[in-house]
Each structure stands twice: as structure tokens, then as C-alpha cells.
Design an enzyme around this catalytic site. Structure first.
Site, short mmCIF file in Angstrom:
data_model
loop_
_atom_site.label_atom_id
_atom_site.label_comp_id
_atom_site.label_asym_id
_atom_site.label_seq_id
_atom_site.Cartn_x
_atom_site.Cartn_y
_atom_site.Cartn_z
N GLY A 1 7.82 -38.28 47.09
CA GLY A 1 8.52 -37.38 46.24
C GLY A 1 7.39 -36.62 45.53
CG ASP B 1 8.62 -29.55 46.37
OD1 ASP B 1 9.19 -29.49 45.19
OD2 ASP B 1 9.17 -29.99 47.28
CE1 TYR C 1 15.70 -31.28 48.95
CE2 TYR C 1 16.51 -29.64 50.19
CZ TYR C 1 16.02 -29.93 49.26
OH TYR C 1 15.41 -28.89 48.33
CD GLU D 1 13.61 -33.40 40.67
OE1 GLU D 1 13.16 -32.47 41.48
OE2 GLU D 1 13.18 -34.07 39.99
C1 GLA Z 1 12.37 -31.35 47.22
C2 GLA Z 1 12.46 -30.06 47.69
C3 GLA Z 1 12.39 -29.09 46.57
C4 GLA Z 1 13.38 -29.39 45.70
C5 GLA Z 1 13.30 -30.97 45.28
C6 GLA Z 1 14.38 -31.45 44.40
O1 GLA Z 1 11.10 -31.79 46.72
O2 GLA Z 1 11.29 -29.68 48.63
O3 GLA Z 1 12.75 -27.72 46.91
O4 GLA Z 1 14.74 -29.25 45.86
O5 GLA Z 1 13.19 -31.72 46.38
O6 GLA Z 1 14.40 -30.90 43.23
#
Ligand code: GLA
Length: 397
Positions: A127, A181, A231, A37
Site C-alpha cells: 500500500g 501514486d 479495486y 483515499e
Molecule cells: C492505489 C491506486 C491509487 C489510489 C489509491 C487509493 O494506490 O494506485 O490511484 O486510487 O489506491 O486511494
């Protein structure tokens, strides 16, 4: 929200008129990340899988040079000309779709005007990558219909669609996210997780068979607040850590190229304690992904669970992206008899947890964690027994 293609087609015709005959259906799935993560943007390994929860699109070529967008759960109706896509950047809804169309065109894809109705079963802001689901559903729809209209028969490059989806988030929507993602949504494979090296985009599918166990997702229902700015803050902290380490380890292009041993040697050079904590998470998390994959290959579910718990401690204490709701849910999860692993998944700041629960304890898990979580937070959570599905594609009925 359930997914009934016949109802969706009817709904489409209520909005756009015409008959159901020439309607097409596409899907872009959400994802769960098992481990790895907040390291995709540091060139690390991640281990996600596509879910059967998705963004479904009903689509029809409209003969105009316009993208028309609607969703089943929103009043918004958007129409953007294909040569004015940039103007959609500021939209509250529809900016992801317009952004994907914009970057597809810039990359040389030939698009046509399409009417689209979106129906999302990935809970938004949970998430589980509801945004990547929308991006990949849009991309596969527009590329398939655009290629057909222009007589282009070459196979669609799904990895490129993932990269353009990420570019949309980075440059159209202002989130400095990594590739995980979009890659999982584009490249998912039923009953498999993807070991992805985010530095090279090399990947490997591994069967996700956990004999006697289920992967249960727990939705804290805590909406991410300040998620995007926090973030981006983490992304900058990692960049700062890399800059410092590069002075001693020249040639390292990303944080995950630094081994734990190298890091131990130079970690004191990072004077800012916060930055040092972030980097510690990243470097050891990367190492844990490979260990977890190894455990899975050996069918050592207990070791896999142990690594998940260790990863959760790290993201909570060193990376600090969890918060009361996620912490309460993971703490309660691990107390349930037989549960061998529980951690937050995704960006954090609210959203979902991923849990490895014995098959015969799933009901108990949902009741016990649900009750205890509600008592401590005042929020009623949701649970999904996850089904690992295929990546973005056309649904042929
Ligand atoms: C979000 C982002 C991903 C990744 C996750 C954490 O989902 O879009 O690129 O960084 O957070 O792992």
C-alpha cells in the site's frame, strides 16, 4: 532492506559485467497518502507525500536496442527489444518497466537500450506504491539516458512521466488506478505533502511539520489478495453512481464535482445501497481532504487527527476495502496514549496504516500495537518512522 549504492554497483557488475565507471543511479520513491483515499479516480483531492523508501535503479546504456532488467531480490532476468516492448505485457516481473518504456516511446521519447538493476526498499504490495516507485524509477532513468544519447537538453516534464506511469498500470497491467501514486512519486518534495486536485492536476506543496509528532507507518504484512479485481470493482461502482447523479446534475464530469449538499438532495436516486455507500464515502472524503489541509495550515494537529479517524471509519464501513488486519491495526493504534490519528493508506485489502504518534511515544506505539496486533492476527507486523523525501530523480553520488 537497506540501500548501499556501492554494493549495488558491485552487484550490477556481477550481473552485467563491465566497470563501475559509467554506472548511473536513479530513484523512484514510494508514497504515503495522508487523506483522500479512493477518490483520485473520481477527480478528487488527495494529500500524499513521497517517502524515502524507494525503488533504486543502477543503469548503464548498453549500445544494443534492448532493455535488460534484473532485481536484487528476484531471480528473474528479462531482456526485451525496444521495438517489441508489447510482448512483455504478460511477464510476471518486468511488465511495469517494459510498459513504461512502451508508453514513453509512443509519446515520442527517444530511448536507448539500457541495462538496469532494481533494488526496492518499498515493501512490495504494502500500500506504499511499490509499483509507482518502479514505474517512475524506470521513467526517469530511460528519459534521462535517452535524452542524453540523443542530445536533447530540455528539462524533463515530471508530470508527463507520472501520467505515462498511470497509463502503464491502466493499459499494460490492467489496474484502473488513478494518478495519485505516480504523481506523488514523480513530484514529491522533501518534508512536504502535495495537495493534488486529480481533476485538473493542479497542486500545492504544504510543509509537513507536525510539531512534537511523528508519522509512523504500520505494515500489516497482509498481502493484498484479490486487490486488483476489488479495486476495479470500486472504480466501476463509482462510475455507476456518477451515471445516475448526472441525470439530475448534468455537467458534473466526475463524482467529486458533486458537493455534499447536492449529493444529499439526490442520493436517494441511487437505489443500489452498495453504490450509494461508495458514493457517500467519495463525496465526504473529498470534503475532508480540504478540511484536513486547513487544519494542517492552522497547525491544528488534533483536528487533523480527528479527520483521519473519520476517514478511516468511512473507508472501512462505506467503501469496505480494509479487512480484519487493517481494522485491527488501526483500532489498536488509536488506543495508544497520545495517538491522535490512525488510518489505512493506499488501496487497502491489506497493506499499511498511517499514524500520527507523539515523538516520545513512538517506541511504546511500536511495541504495544505490534504485540496486540500479533496476538489477534498471528502476523508479525513491521513499522517505519516515515521520512518524507524528494520525487523521482537521478542520485548523484
Ligand atoms: C492505489 C491506486 C491509487 C489510489 C489509491 C487509493 O494506490 O494506485 O490511484 O486510487 O489506491 O486511494
Amino acid at each position: 532492506m537497506s540501500k548501499n549504492y556501492e554494493e549495488l554497483k558491485k552487484k550490477f557488475c556481477e550481473i552485467y559485467g563491465g566497470s563501475e565507471e559509467d554506472l548511473r543511479i536513479f530513484s523512484g520513491p514510494g508514497r504515503v497518502n495522508l487523506i483522500g483515499e479512493h477518490i483520485d479516480y473520481c477527480g478528487g483531492y488527495v494529500f500524499p507525500a513521497a517517502l524515502s523508501l524507494d525503488s533504486t535503479v543502477v543503469a548503464r546504456v548498453n549500445g544494443d536496442n534492448v532493455l535488460r532488467l534484473a532485481a536484487t531480490d528476484l531471480p528473474d532476468r528479462v531482456a526485451v527489444k525496444l521495438d517489441e516492448l508489447e510482448s512483455a505485457k504478460t511477464l510476471r516481473w518486468g511488465n511495469y518497466q517494459a510498459g513504461v518504456a512502451y508508453f514513453l516511446q509512443n509519446a515520442g521519447y527517444k530511448l536507448v537500450g539500457v541495462d538496469m538493476l532494481f533494488h526496492d526498499t518499498v515493501p512490495l504490495g504494502s500500500g506504499l506504491s511499490s509499483s509507482a516507485a518502479i514505474e517512475l524509477a524506470t521513467a526517469i532513468s530511460l528519459v534521462t539516458l535517452g535524452n542524453e544519447a540523443h542530445g536533447i537538453t530540455k528539462p524533463v516534464d515530471m508530470v508527463e512521466l507520472a501520467v505515462l506511469g498511470q497509463k502503464t498500470e491502466n493499459e499494460f497491467c490492467g489496474v484502473s488506478c488513478g494518478i495519485m501514486d505516480q504523481f506523488a512519486s514523480a513530484m514529491g518534495k522533501k518534508d512536504h505533502a502535495i495537495l493534488l486536485d486529480c481533476a485538473t492536476l493542479k497542486y500545492e506543496y504544504l510543509p509537513l511539520k507536525l510539531d512534537g509528532y511523528k508519522i509512523v507507518l504500520g505494515n500489516t504484512k497482509k498481502k493484498r489478495s484479490l486487490g486488483e479485481s476489488k479495486y476495479n470493482e470500486r472504480v466501476s461502482e463509482c462510475a455507476e453512481g456518477l451515471r445516475i447523479l448526472q441525470q439530475y446534475l448534468p455537467g458534473k464530469n466526475n463524482l467529486c464535482a458533486v458537493t455534499p449538499a447536492e449529493f444529499e438532495q439526490y442520493k436517494d436516486k441511487i437505489e443500489n445501497e452498495v453504490v450509494r455507500k461508495r458514493v457517500t464515502h467519495v463525496i465526504y472524503e473529498n470534503d475532508r481532504v480540504l478540511k484536513a489541509v486547513d487544519a494542517l495550515k492552522k497547525n491544528d494537529i488534533k483536528e487533523l487527527g480527528r479527520l483521519l479517524v473519520e476517514a478511516n471509519d468511512s473507508i472501512r464501513d462505506l467503501y469496505e476495502v480494509t479487512g480484519k488486519e487493517l481494522d485491527t491495526m488501526t483500532a489498536e493504534a488509536i488506543k495508544v496514549e497520545g495517538v491522535i490519528g490512525a488510518r489505512m493508506t493506499g488501496a487497502g485489502f491489506g497493506g499499511c496504516t498511517v499514524n500520527i504518534v507523539p515523538e516520545d511515544k513512538v517506541q511504546l506505539f511500536i511495541e504495544q500495537v505490534g504485540r496486540n496486533y500479533r496476538e489477534q492476527t498471528g502476523i508479525t507486523p513491521e513499522f517505519y518512522v516515515s521520512e518524507i523525501g524528494d520525487g523521482a530523480r537521478e542520485i548523484k553520488l
